[in-house]
Design an enzyme around this catalytic site. Structure first.
Site, PDB file in Angstrom:
ATOM      1  N   HIS A   1       0.944  -1.282  -0.006  1.00 47.98           N
ATOM      2  CA  HIS A   1       0.118   0.021  -0.206  1.00 47.98           C
ATOM      3  C   HIS A   1       0.776   1.295   0.074  1.00 47.98           C
ATOM      4  O   HIS A   1       0.291   2.357  -0.515  1.00 47.98           O
ATOM      5  CB  HIS A   1      -1.020   0.287   1.238  1.00 47.98           C
TER       6      HIS A   1
ATOM      7  N   THR B   1      -4.935   9.321  -0.959  1.00 49.38           N
ATOM      8  CA  THR B   1      -6.320   9.322  -0.399  1.00 49.38           C
ATOM      9  C   THR B   1      -6.433  10.104   0.803  1.00 49.38           C
ATOM     10  O   THR B   1      -5.423  10.676   1.525  1.00 49.38           O
ATOM     11  CB  THR B   1      -6.377   7.566   0.189  1.00 49.38           C
TER      12      THR B   1
END
Length: 592
Positions: free
Chosen positions: A370, A497
């Site tokens: 990630h 994000t």
């Protein structure tokens, strides 16, 4: 726990104006052939350059400090009692009028000197790289649907098609020929020739281009463990594939000296050789070390290098991607989820930016680091690979593998391990098994309604799903949920994000009404509560995708505060700040 992403999570990107099914904004030319003639290295070529819109992307705005403090307190209000909230409110207002004001000025000044990126990109990346627990907690995974032609779900056939399609995707990226992800606010117009011509000339105010910078880490990239903060490593010159089976690691060059891909039949031959290798499961599978605490693994990696394994570790780190071949067939969706999340811990190198997983019966999935990648790049990759391998496969059941010397082309990596390292592998397996024993997965398929029905009632499907999570937690544990979900900021330059805090006063009131106060409210009252939850949730989504969330902003200010070498402000040492960032219920958004 690792987070499960399905194809439906593409909807979270649509909130940023990104529609992955309506983004072919260039005339696509099919069958761009390679020098080898019989193969097709480019399956498409976009007239719109891949990075066409990158320079024109807006930069992520820095919210006003007073807006961030207001949003932060609004997120804390439903989680705290009156005394706790007054304490947190005092910290927040003191921060806003004092040190926070100075830090905000410094952040704005830094932002003006770094116009090539967005203010939060470095801080977000460092937040990922600073995680010291196992990356199993943060690495997402996704599962492909089975090939609709069941005979193509043979492990060797599907693995060969996926590897070759992945490499063609890489070649398209290298050539700048992948279409940029853009959607039109009126999707019915985004496929017209006129609109395609317009976006080739300039970024239209009617379109929402997406940041494409993370695509560069799809291949040849790895997260390297370091004390306190990890590093990202990319070697664009490497052209070999890493294959893992039974904890053993194999490598072979998949691109030749002229830059051409091996043919599908050659890849098939090499993979067949690996699947037929009688070598037993590795007694000391090094892959399990990547599931350890990051500082522990960093120290062990240094010992591996000192023991003479530097070259082989470099080969792993620089590999194009990892292909994990499992010898187990899947019983059901739950078994499949466990397998894609972590398997037995021995057949993964969790730090590779991209891993394609193939089970014995041809179920396929993707796991990714990630820190290296967010949803956009991986979802585009997954959609393209599934499309090509199911509609235009180049290897078929019964296809003959090439008559090449795979035994010479494929090399199994062998490592020098002393007794200390062998014991470390044993300990890592014990730690892995202990962690996995705490993970429970179950599934339920709800067939009495869905997105269409909720939208017909003017309710946000995502709001209803988040509300259902909170109600379930309240019913199960009798406690408030500390819940959050991510939203994409890919509409901004280097956007990644931000966080949506989905627990609100509205969801708390609605949850209590349904769970703790059955029969006390009329249907109309309950419907009104649902509507209020939907309206407030839509507002949170809009704030998040337009760069007005508070999490990224507070993280950036915290990094500045921490860098000055003095004690952090009370806002950050407040137990309420720690609590809101240790969610007991985290989820990915599904749809507006």
């Amino acid at each position: 726990m690792a987070r499960l992403l399905s194809a439906r999570c593409v909807a979270s990107l649509r909130k940023s104006g990104i529609n992955l099914r309506t983004t072919a904004l260039g005339i696509t030319k099919q069958n761009y052939s390679s020098k080898k003639g019989s193969s097709t290295e480019y399956w498409s070529q976009s007239d719109t350059p891949f990075m066409q819109h990158q320079k024109s992307l807006p930069r992520l705005p820095i919210p006003k400090l007073e807006d961030t403090v207001r949003r932060y307190l609004a997120a804390q209000r439903p989680l705290l009692d009156d005394d706790q909230f007054r304490r947190t409110e005092k910290f927040a207002h003191d921060f806003q009028s004092g040190v926070g004001k100075r830090l905000q000025e410094e952040l704005v000044a830094q932002d003006k000197n770094n116009t090539h990126t967005s203010y939060s990109s470095e801080h977000r990346l460092n937040s990922f790289l600073s995680i010291r627990t196992t990356v199993m907690h943060v690495n997402p995974f996704m599962v492909f649907n089975p090939d609709p032609k069941t005979e193509y779900n043979d492990q060797l056939v599907r693995a060969t098609n996926m590897v070759y399609s992945a490499m063609r995707f890489m070649k398209i990226l290298e050539g700048g020929l992948q279409r940029p992800e853009v959607s039109h606010l009126n999707l019915t117009k985004s496929e017209t020739d006129g609109f395609k011509s317009l976006v080739r000339r300039a970024s239209s105010i009617l379109s929402r281009p997406a940041d494409m910078s993370s695509f560069v880490r799809l291949f040849n990239s790895t997260r390297i463990p370091k004390m306190r903060v990890d590093e990202l490593f990319t070697d664009e010159k490497a052209r070999h594939l890493l294959v893992m089976r039974k904890g053993n690691m194999y490598v072979f060059d998949i691109v030749d000296r002229d830059g051409d891909l091996l043919t599908p039949a050659e890849i098939q031959s090499h993979l067949k050789h690996i699947l037929s290798d009688p070598t037993p499961a590795a007694a000391f599978p090094l892959g399990v070390l990547t599931s350890e605490n990051r500082d522990v693994w960093a120290g062990l990696r240094d010992k591996l290098i000192a023991a003479g394994n530097a070259e082989d570790l470099q080969i792993i780190d620089s590999a194009l991607f990892c292909l994990s071949l499992h010898d187990e067939s899947m019983r059901d969706r739950i078994h499949l989820s466990y397998n894609m999340m972590h398997g037995d811990g021995c057949n993964r190198w969790l730090e590779k930016s991209l891993t394609i997983i193939l089970t014995k019966d041809g179920h396929a999935g993707i796991s990714h680091d990630h820190a290296s990648l967010d949803g956009l790049a991986v979802l585009v990759f997954q959609n393209e690979i599934f499309e090509e391998t199911t509609k235009r496969p180049l290897v078929h059941p019964g296809s003959a593998a090439a008559a090449v010397d795979s035994a010479s082309a494929v090399r199994r990596l062998q490592f020098n391990l002393d007794s200390e390292l062998e014991n470390a592998v044993k300990k890592a397996r014990e730690n892995f098994d202990s962690l996995v024993s705490t993970i429970t997965i179950d599934t339920m398929e709800f067939q009495k309604g869905g997105k269409a029905r909720l939208k017909k009632s003017k309710l946000s499907p995502d709001a209803v799903v988040q509300l259902a999570f909170q109600m379930g937690f309240l019913r199960q544990y009798g406690q408030k949920a500390v819940a959050r979900e991510t939203c994409s900021t890919a509409a901004f330059r280097h956007g990644r994000t931000d966080t949506i805090r989905s627990v609100t006063l509205q969801t708390q009131r609605c949850s209590r009404a349904f769970v703790l106060q059955p029969g006390r409210h009329s249907a109309e009252q309950l419907q009104a509560m649902l509507s209020e939850c939907s309206t407030s949730h839509r507002q949170l989504i809009k704030e998040g995708i337009t760069g007005q969330g508070f999490d990224a902003h507070l993280i950036a200010l915290k990094h500045l505060d921490d860098s000055e070498g003095e004690a952090l402000h009370g806002l950050y040492t407040d137990p309420a700040y720690a609590a809101i960032n240790l969610s007991n219920l985290a989820a990915k958004p599904l749809s507006l």
